[in-house]
Scaffold this motif. Structure first.
Motif, mmCIF file in Angstrom:
data_model
loop_
_atom_site.group_PDB
_atom_site.id
_atom_site.type_symbol
_atom_site.label_atom_id
_atom_site.label_comp_id
_atom_site.label_asym_id
_atom_site.label_seq_id
_atom_site.Cartn_x
_atom_site.Cartn_y
_atom_site.Cartn_z
ATOM 1 N N HIS A 104 0.937 -1.307 0.210
ATOM 2 C CA HIS A 104 0.103 0.062 0.034
ATOM 3 C C HIS A 104 0.729 1.331 0.117
ATOM 4 N N ASP A 105 1.983 1.116 0.836
ATOM 5 C CA ASP A 105 2.880 2.398 0.931
ATOM 6 C C ASP A 105 3.659 2.701 -0.462
ATOM 7 N N THR A 106 4.047 1.377 -1.170
ATOM 8 C CA THR A 106 4.588 1.514 -2.415
ATOM 9 C C THR A 106 3.660 2.239 -3.376
ATOM 10 N N TRP A 107 2.419 1.828 -3.419
ATOM 11 C CA TRP A 107 1.478 2.213 -4.427
ATOM 12 C C TRP A 107 1.277 3.649 -4.249
ATOM 13 N N PHE A 108 1.046 4.080 -2.868
ATOM 14 C CA PHE A 108 0.704 5.414 -2.419
ATOM 15 C C PHE A 108 2.040 6.563 -2.867
ATOM 16 N N THR A 135 -5.989 20.004 8.256
ATOM 17 C CA THR A 135 -6.458 19.530 9.667
ATOM 18 C C THR A 135 -6.618 18.160 9.648
ATOM 19 N N ALA A 136 -7.185 17.535 10.769
ATOM 20 C CA ALA A 136 -7.702 16.372 10.854
ATOM 21 C C ALA A 136 -8.643 15.928 10.077
ATOM 22 N N TRP A 137 -9.484 16.830 9.388
ATOM 23 C CA TRP A 137 -10.414 16.588 8.456
ATOM 24 C C TRP A 137 -10.083 16.361 7.072
ATOM 25 N N ALA A 138 -8.732 16.674 6.896
ATOM 26 C CA ALA A 138 -8.065 16.598 5.402
ATOM 27 C C ALA A 138 -7.633 15.437 4.892
ATOM 28 N N ALA A 139 -7.674 14.447 5.673
ATOM 29 C CA ALA A 139 -7.086 12.999 5.284
ATOM 30 C C ALA A 139 -7.731 12.334 4.057
ATOM 31 N N MET A 140 -9.123 12.800 3.778
ATOM 32 C CA MET A 140 -9.640 12.003 2.524
ATOM 33 C C MET A 140 -10.037 13.279 1.702
ATOM 34 N N SER A 141 -9.807 14.334 1.836
ATOM 35 C CA SER A 141 -10.236 15.359 1.141
ATOM 36 C C SER A 141 -9.398 15.228 -0.291
ATOM 37 N N PHE A 142 -9.870 14.802 -1.245
ATOM 38 C CA PHE A 142 -9.263 14.369 -2.560
ATOM 39 C C PHE A 142 -10.196 14.688 -3.572
ATOM 40 N N HIS A 143 -9.626 15.005 -4.834
ATOM 41 C CA HIS A 143 -10.467 15.081 -6.098
ATOM 42 C C HIS A 143 -10.804 13.793 -6.460
ATOM 43 N N PRO A 144 -11.781 13.644 -7.180
ATOM 44 C CA PRO A 144 -12.362 12.254 -7.240
ATOM 45 C C PRO A 144 -11.292 11.396 -8.268
ATOM 46 N N MET A 175 -4.154 2.461 8.432
ATOM 47 C CA MET A 175 -4.417 3.401 7.587
ATOM 48 C C MET A 175 -5.226 4.555 7.853
ATOM 49 N N THR A 176 -6.263 4.333 8.687
ATOM 50 C CA THR A 176 -7.212 5.536 9.120
ATOM 51 C C THR A 176 -6.434 6.313 10.196
ATOM 52 N N ILE A 177 -5.856 5.827 11.177
ATOM 53 C CA ILE A 177 -5.305 6.646 11.923
ATOM 54 C C ILE A 177 -3.929 7.469 11.352
ATOM 55 N N MET A 178 -3.186 6.725 10.646
ATOM 56 C CA MET A 178 -1.852 7.366 10.168
ATOM 57 C C MET A 178 -2.505 8.371 9.286
ATOM 58 N N LEU A 221 3.385 7.043 2.738
ATOM 59 C CA LEU A 221 2.093 7.161 3.684
ATOM 60 C C LEU A 221 2.409 6.410 5.052
ATOM 61 N N TYR A 222 3.216 5.370 4.967
ATOM 62 C CA TYR A 222 3.582 4.731 6.400
ATOM 63 C C TYR A 222 5.059 4.900 6.610
ATOM 64 N N PHE A 223 5.860 4.678 5.724
ATOM 65 C CA PHE A 223 7.235 4.375 5.850
ATOM 66 C C PHE A 223 8.209 5.357 4.905
ATOM 67 N N ARG A 224 9.337 5.624 5.447
ATOM 68 C CA ARG A 224 10.333 6.463 4.728
ATOM 69 C C ARG A 224 10.979 5.634 3.476
ATOM 70 N N PHE A 225 11.134 4.642 3.572
ATOM 71 C CA PHE A 225 12.267 3.804 2.830
ATOM 72 C C PHE A 225 12.093 4.353 1.201
ATOM 73 N N TRP A 226 11.100 4.502 0.599
ATOM 74 C CA TRP A 226 10.964 4.940 -0.822
ATOM 75 C C TRP A 226 11.432 6.321 -0.751
ATOM 76 N N ASP A 227 11.362 7.211 0.114
ATOM 77 C CA ASP A 227 11.932 8.495 0.070
ATOM 78 C C ASP A 227 13.352 8.378 0.272
ATOM 79 N N LYS A 228 13.804 7.724 0.720
ATOM 80 C CA LYS A 228 15.117 7.693 1.261
ATOM 81 C C LYS A 228 15.860 7.091 -0.100
ATOM 82 N N ILE A 229 15.339 6.038 -0.836
ATOM 83 C CA ILE A 229 15.848 5.307 -2.011
ATOM 84 C C ILE A 229 15.745 6.201 -3.125
ATOM 85 N N CYS A 230 14.787 6.996 -3.043
ATOM 86 C CA CYS A 230 14.658 8.092 -4.168
ATOM 87 C C CYS A 230 15.026 9.404 -4.118
ATOM 88 N N GLY A 231 15.631 9.544 -2.753
ATOM 89 C CA GLY A 231 16.261 11.016 -2.578
ATOM 90 C C GLY A 231 15.279 12.100 -2.559
#
Length: 254
Positions: A104-108, A135-144, A175-178, A221-231
């Protein structure tokens, strides 16, 4: 098709469940924010209203594939969701939990980076970044368009990878809490975690807030390893945050 009405009913039911989960979880963390940081959301009522409207639309979009999967699990055996704890060896239970989070984190991460390309950002992701500060209300605030990309990943995983129904519930809980806590604007996790070894690999509000501030980096989303790998990781050394010793929690960016 005879089963079409049943699938529609399942999709409507899941939409109500997803919407209710959003209202309860975001509402709780918004209440917690008002307790910990009184007045933090005081000037953001128009923004919060906009976040709630987009989020409820996203809930409807998330509900459709979730409803199809729920019907398929109960009636047609379309999924790999199982209830018998003896179906797989005990070691597979935690493994399946982490496999789901990693995939899920990879897809995200990669779809999130895609939505930051200028054309995609303008079409869709700008809706989410209209929350300044989030804000706490923004977690699902997405365009369709963006909501669709997020709505298909868990249904796709349950069709392909076996998971116990209770473990799936735990994945959805994480997923919800994070998702909600990373947008609150303050750090609820203790300093020893955020600044320690776990914090070097986990995403919390301290990490994600800088994404909303700079519009670049920290895409996970959950982990930082893709950010670290990709700079694309903006580490704590770059954040300039300091911890509140009086309240015992951290205000992002102070």
């Amino acid at each position: 098709m005879e089963f079409a009405p049943a699938i529609i009913i399942s999709a409507v039911a899941m939409t109500l469940i997803v919407g209710g989960r959003y209202l309860l979880s975001s509402g709780f963390f918004a209440w917690l924010t008002n307790r910990v940081r009184p007045g933090q959301y005081g000037q953001l009522k128009p923004q919060i209203g906009r976040e709630i409207r987009w989020s409820l639309l996203s809930a409807a979009i998330y509900g459709v594939p979730a409803g199809i999967v729920a019907w398929g699990w109960q009636n047609a055996g379309w999924t790999k969701i199982y209830t018998d704890p003896n179906m797989y060896q005990l070691w597979y239970v935690p493994v399946s939990f982490f496999v789901y989070l990693v995939l899920h984190d990879t897809w995200f991460y990669w779809t999130h980076r895609l939505f930051h390309r200028p054309q995609w950002f303008k079409v869709a992701h700008a809706v989410h970044h209209d929350s300044r500060p989030p804000t706490a209300w923004a977690a699902m605030s997405f365009h369709p368009v963006e909501a669709i990309s997020g709505a298909i990943v868990i249904p796709a995983l349950v069709v392909a990878i076996p998971i116990h129904v209770a473990v799936l519930g735990l994945v959805l809980l994480v997923m919800t809490i994070m998702g909600v806590s990373n947008h609150m604007g303050w750090e609820m996790f203790p300093r020893w975690l955020v600044r320690g070894r776990l914090g070097k690999w986990l995403i919390t509000a301290t990490h994600h807030e800088k994404h909303h501030e700079y519009y670049r980096g920290n895409y996970g989303l959950y982990f930082r390893f893709w950010d670290k790998i990709c700079g694309t990781d903006i580490g704590l050394a770059d954040l300039g945050s300091r911890f509140s010793t009086a309240a015992g929690n951290q205000r992002i960016g102070e």
